[in-house]
Design a protein around this motif. Structure first.
Motif, PDB file in Angstrom:
ATOM      1  N   ASP A 291       0.818  -1.227   0.000  1.00 44.33           N
ATOM      2  CA  ASP A 291       0.000   0.000   0.000  1.00 44.33           C
ATOM      3  C   ASP A 291       0.848   1.271   0.000  1.00 44.33           C
ATOM      4  OD1 ASP A 291      -2.520   1.184  -0.016  1.00 44.33           O
ATOM      5  OD2 ASP A 291      -2.599   1.363   2.164  1.00 44.33           O
ATOM      6  N   GLY A 292       2.129   1.139  -0.309  1.00 45.72           N
ATOM      7  CA  GLY A 292       2.969   2.339  -0.414  1.00 45.72           C
ATOM      8  C   GLY A 292       3.914   2.497   0.763  1.00 45.72           C
ATOM      9  N   ILE A 293       4.779   3.493   0.630  1.00 44.58           N
ATOM     10  CA  ILE A 293       5.742   3.816   1.689  1.00 44.58           C
ATOM     11  C   ILE A 293       5.014   4.603   2.763  1.00 44.58           C
ATOM     12  CG2 ILE A 293       7.921   5.009   2.211  1.00 44.58           C
ATOM     13  CD1 ILE A 293       8.277   2.645   0.296  1.00 44.58           C
ATOM     14  N   GLY A 294       5.320   4.319   4.022  1.00 45.99           N
ATOM     15  CA  GLY A 294       4.686   5.038   5.134  1.00 45.99           C
ATOM     16  C   GLY A 294       5.693   5.848   5.924  1.00 45.99           C
ATOM     17  N   GLY A 295       5.167   6.671   6.833  1.00 40.89           N
ATOM     18  CA  GLY A 295       6.036   7.418   7.742  1.00 40.89           C
ATOM     19  C   GLY A 295       6.608   8.691   7.155  1.00 40.89           C
ATOM     20  N   SER A 296       5.969   9.223   6.094  1.00 41.89           N
ATOM     21  CA  SER A 296       6.464  10.476   5.499  1.00 41.89           C
ATOM     22  C   SER A 296       6.238  11.648   6.461  1.00 41.89           C
ATOM     23  CB  SER A 296       5.711  10.766   4.198  1.00 41.89           C
ATOM     24  OG  SER A 296       4.344  11.035   4.482  1.00 41.89           O
ATOM     25  N   GLU A 297       6.852  12.780   6.149  1.00 47.13           N
ATOM     26  CA  GLU A 297       6.674  13.979   6.979  1.00 47.13           C
ATOM     27  C   GLU A 297       5.200  14.370   7.034  1.00 47.13           C
ATOM     28  OE1 GLU A 297       9.476  17.083   5.699  1.00 47.13           O
ATOM     29  OE2 GLU A 297      10.703  15.432   4.927  1.00 47.13           O
ATOM     30  N   GLU A 298       4.554  14.315   5.883  1.00 56.43           N
ATOM     31  CA  GLU A 298       3.134  14.691   5.798  1.00 56.43           C
ATOM     32  C   GLU A 298       2.268  13.788   6.677  1.00 56.43           C
ATOM     33  OE1 GLU A 298       0.301  14.475   2.086  1.00 56.43           O
ATOM     34  OE2 GLU A 298       1.700  16.144   1.837  1.00 56.43           O
ATOM     35  N   GLU A 299       2.533  12.482   6.591  1.00 54.64           N
ATOM     36  CA  GLU A 299       1.766  11.511   7.377  1.00 54.64           C
ATOM     37  C   GLU A 299       2.007  11.720   8.875  1.00 54.64           C
ATOM     38  OE1 GLU A 299       1.156   7.152   5.983  1.00 54.64           O
ATOM     39  OE2 GLU A 299       2.767   7.117   7.457  1.00 54.64           O
ATOM     40  N   PHE A 300       3.252  11.973   9.232  1.00 54.66           N
ATOM     41  CA  PHE A 300       3.600  12.200  10.640  1.00 54.66           C
ATOM     42  C   PHE A 300       2.865  13.415  11.193  1.00 54.66           C
ATOM     43  CE2 PHE A 300       6.322  14.023  13.976  1.00 54.66           C
ATOM     44  CZ  PHE A 300       6.421  12.935  14.837  1.00 54.66           C
ATOM     45  N   VAL A 301       2.839  14.494  10.413  1.00 53.07           N
ATOM     46  CA  VAL A 301       2.136  15.721  10.833  1.00 53.07           C
ATOM     47  C   VAL A 301       0.641  15.431  11.005  1.00 53.07           C
ATOM     48  CG1 VAL A 301       1.421  18.046  10.076  1.00 53.07           C
ATOM     49  CG2 VAL A 301       3.810  17.321   9.818  1.00 53.07           C
ATOM     50  N   TYR A 314      10.008  19.080  18.630  1.00 52.47           N
ATOM     51  CA  TYR A 314      11.167  18.267  19.004  1.00 52.47           C
ATOM     52  C   TYR A 314      11.088  16.888  18.335  1.00 52.47           C
ATOM     53  CZ  TYR A 314      14.096  15.194  21.832  1.00 52.47           C
ATOM     54  OH  TYR A 314      15.014  14.253  22.235  1.00 52.47           O
ATOM     55  N   GLU A 315       9.905  16.241  18.426  1.00 53.88           N
ATOM     56  CA  GLU A 315       9.736  14.898  17.843  1.00 53.88           C
ATOM     57  C   GLU A 315       9.902  14.930  16.320  1.00 53.88           C
ATOM     58  OE1 GLU A 315       9.529  12.013  19.323  1.00 53.88           O
ATOM     59  OE2 GLU A 315       9.471  12.847  21.359  1.00 53.88           O
ATOM     60  N   TYR A 316       9.411  15.982  15.710  1.00 55.97           N
ATOM     61  CA  TYR A 316       9.533  16.126  14.255  1.00 55.97           C
ATOM     62  C   TYR A 316      11.011  16.208  13.863  1.00 55.97           C
ATOM     63  CZ  TYR A 316       8.940  18.046   9.535  1.00 55.97           C
ATOM     64  OH  TYR A 316       8.993  18.245   8.177  1.00 55.97           O
ATOM     65  N   THR A 317      11.757  17.069  14.568  1.00 54.42           N
ATOM     66  CA  THR A 317      13.187  17.256  14.274  1.00 54.42           C
ATOM     67  C   THR A 317      13.971  15.971  14.526  1.00 54.42           C
ATOM     68  OG1 THR A 317      12.982  19.581  14.852  1.00 54.42           O
ATOM     69  CG2 THR A 317      15.210  18.682  14.804  1.00 54.42           C
ATOM     70  N   LYS A 318      13.631  15.286  15.625  1.00 57.52           N
ATOM     71  CA  LYS A 318      14.304  14.026  15.967  1.00 57.52           C
ATOM     72  C   LYS A 318      14.089  12.990  14.859  1.00 57.52           C
ATOM     73  CE  LYS A 318      13.233  10.872  19.376  1.00 57.52           C
ATOM     74  NZ  LYS A 318      12.825  10.490  20.744  1.00 57.52           N
ATOM     75  N   ARG A 319      12.880  12.969  14.308  1.00 61.71           N
ATOM     76  CA  ARG A 319      12.527  11.954  13.318  1.00 61.71           C
ATOM     77  C   ARG A 319      13.089  12.271  11.933  1.00 61.71           C
ATOM     78  NH1 ARG A 319       7.997   8.137  13.876  1.00 61.71           N
ATOM     79  NH2 ARG A 319       7.736   7.078  11.878  1.00 61.71           N
ATOM     80  N   PHE A 320      13.025  13.549  11.545  1.00 62.87           N
ATOM     81  CA  PHE A 320      13.373  13.911  10.154  1.00 62.87           C
ATOM     82  C   PHE A 320      14.675  14.706  10.016  1.00 62.87           C
ATOM     83  CE2 PHE A 320       8.707  13.432  10.256  1.00 62.87           C
ATOM     84  CZ  PHE A 320       8.599  12.352   9.395  1.00 62.87           C
ATOM     85  N   GLY A 321      15.281  15.031  11.158  1.00 66.63           N
ATOM     86  CA  GLY A 321      16.588  15.692  11.114  1.00 66.63           C
ATOM     87  C   GLY A 321      16.544  17.124  10.616  1.00 66.63           C
ATOM     88  N   LYS A 322      15.381  17.760  10.729  1.00 69.82           N
ATOM     89  CA  LYS A 322      15.277  19.171  10.313  1.00 69.82           C
ATOM     90  C   LYS A 322      14.124  19.827  11.062  1.00 69.82           C
ATOM     91  CE  LYS A 322      12.489  17.936   6.295  1.00 69.82           C
ATOM     92  NZ  LYS A 322      12.383  17.952   4.846  1.00 69.82           N
ATOM     93  N   ALA A 323      14.114  21.145  11.007  1.00 69.91           N
ATOM     94  CA  ALA A 323      13.061  21.883  11.718  1.00 69.91           C
ATOM     95  C   ALA A 323      11.741  21.795  10.955  1.00 69.91           C
ATOM     96  CB  ALA A 323      13.479  23.339  11.879  1.00 69.91           C
ATOM     97  N   ILE A 324      10.648  22.054  11.675  1.00 71.47           N
ATOM     98  CA  ILE A 324       9.308  22.116  11.046  1.00 71.47           C
ATOM     99  C   ILE A 324       9.336  23.222   9.991  1.00 71.47           C
ATOM    100  CG2 ILE A 324       6.914  22.841  11.492  1.00 71.47           C
ATOM    101  CD1 ILE A 324       6.907  20.525  13.012  1.00 71.47           C
ATOM    102  N   PRO A 325       8.786  22.998   8.791  1.00 66.89           N
ATOM    103  CA  PRO A 325       8.789  24.052   7.773  1.00 66.89           C
ATOM    104  C   PRO A 325       8.100  25.332   8.264  1.00 66.89           C
ATOM    105  CG  PRO A 325       8.074  21.947   6.848  1.00 66.89           C
ATOM    106  CD  PRO A 325       8.174  21.760   8.325  1.00 66.89           C
ATOM    107  N   GLU A 326       8.760  26.467   8.011  1.00 65.42           N
ATOM    108  CA  GLU A 326       8.214  27.777   8.416  1.00 65.42           C
ATOM    109  C   GLU A 326       6.825  28.005   7.810  1.00 65.42           C
ATOM    110  OE1 GLU A 326       8.960  30.260  10.489  1.00 65.42           O
ATOM    111  OE2 GLU A 326      10.588  29.015  11.264  1.00 65.42           O
TER     112      GLU A 326
END
Length: 366
Positions: A291-301, A314-326
């Motif tokens: 059913d596709g790749i899971g765990g994308s930034e969009e899905e996480f949000v 904090y959890e977003y940065t920990k998971r994706f290695g970057k800050a939340i998009p402005e």
């Protein structure tokens, strides 16, 4: 390797199909239950060879798992424990319908390791239960909850529905107060959704259904009353006494991994989403649909924002290695001005009013 995963077991049997239900379920008999039990064991063994992570939650859903009876449920759980590395403090839930729950051996379930019960109540009002096609009454709910408590099971959840035909604020209040009187520690309350391929879909023009505005009023009333009754909201539709949140469902909303076993059961493992078709024969053949790749930034949000705590920067940065998009923060700030979103230096979350239109807002944010 991930620290731990959830395990979902689908029991696709019901004595009676409710008028609103779109879950995969069918009628069967004792020999059918035994055949399915053996099939589940085959698949549990198959997955146990592939998965070495510890299992932190096990959830038996349906359908109506309680139609199998306590003995079969205990055999299944024992087999899972023999084949998977189930953590000693794992949350192990079984869904129980009150019509079967009043006769089930909760003491055996408790001794086998079940420690959470989710009871499909839906309403404490007789004519609302009839309108939904339910075959239990409130007395069955009381008997089920009391029997579970006598067996030492304290982690009990009741399901409620909002937007039932002919439901009013007064009858909703009665159902919510009934939950409190039962002394349960968790309430799941969902707005009725008319799904295709259900009797309700075919009957909808003749049903006395609340419109969107009335449903919204009911939801906001429910959120307010439920908090006065001592429950804390932790997700769009879920409320608990602190410490009794559903760990299994929180794993879904935090984009954690899990394996689903049974026809129609979905999985998310090693970054992939896949599922079994709504077909017993295809399940027996172990046909799995990617059913596709899971765990994308969009899905996480999207999943994080289902939770009352919301999207942690904090959890977003920990998971994706970057800050939340402005850009996302800027869009969220616009909705904060209208009272739909709470935003601070640590997180973005929906208000109760925001939860009601969360799908619309998410399509703007993402």
């Amino acid at each position: 390797m991930h620290n731990s995963i959830g395990l979902y077991i689908h029991i696709p049997f019901c004595k009676n199909k409710c008028l609103y239900c779109d879950f995969y379920s069918t009628k069967s008999d004792e020999s059918g239950y035994d055949e399915y039990l053996n099939e589940l064991k085959n698949k549990i063994f198959y997955w146990s060879l592939k998965i070495k992570e510890r299992v932190s939650t096990v959830y038996f859903g349906g359908g109506t798992p309680s139609v199998l009876g306590a003995k079969r449920l205990c055999v299944l759980l024992e087999y899972i424990k023999d084949n998977f590395n189930v953590m000693p403090d794992a949350e192990i839930t079984v869904e129980i319908n009150p019509d079967t729950g009043k006769n089930i051996d909760f003491l055996s379930l408790s001794k086998a390791g079940f420690n959470r019960i989710s009871v499909g109540m839906q309403s404490a009002v007789t004519n609302e239960l009839k309108a939904l096609g339910r075959i239990h009454d409130t007395n069955d709910v009381i008997l089920t909850v009391d029997s579970a408590k006598k067996a030492g099971l304290v982690n009990i959840s009741l399901d409620l529905m909002i937007g039932i035909p002919n439901q009013t604020i007064e009858t909703l209040k009665k159902s919510l107060e009934f939950c409190k009187e039962c002394g349960v520690v968790h309430i799941s309350s969902y707005i009725l959704k008319i799904e295709e391929n259900t009797p309700f879909f075919r009957m909808q023009n003749n049903l006395m259904l609340a419109d969107d505005d009335i449903q919204a009023d009911m939801y906001l009333y429910m959120v307010d009353l439920i908090s006065k009754l001592g429950y804390k909201q932790y997700e769009i539709s879920n409320f608990s006494i602190p410490g009794y949140e559903s760990k299994h469902n929180i794993n879904y909303w935090r984009c954690g991994e899990y394996i689903g076993i049974g026809p129609s059961a979905h999985s998310f493992y090693n970054g992939n989403r896949f599922y079994y078709n709504r077909s017993m024969s295809k399940f027996v053949k172990n046909e799995i649909v990617f059913d596709g790749i899971g765990g994308s930034e969009e899905e996480f949000v999207m999943l994080s924002l289902r939770l009352k705590s919301g999207l942690s920067f904090y959890e977003y940065t920990k998971r994706f290695g970057k800050a939340i998009p402005e850009k996302l923060i800027e869009k969220a700030e616009r909705y904060a001005k209208s009272g739909f979103i709470n935003i601070n230096s640590n997180s973005i979350s929906f208000t109760p009013k925001g939860f009601l239109v969360s799908n619309t807002i998410l399509s703007e944010l993402l």
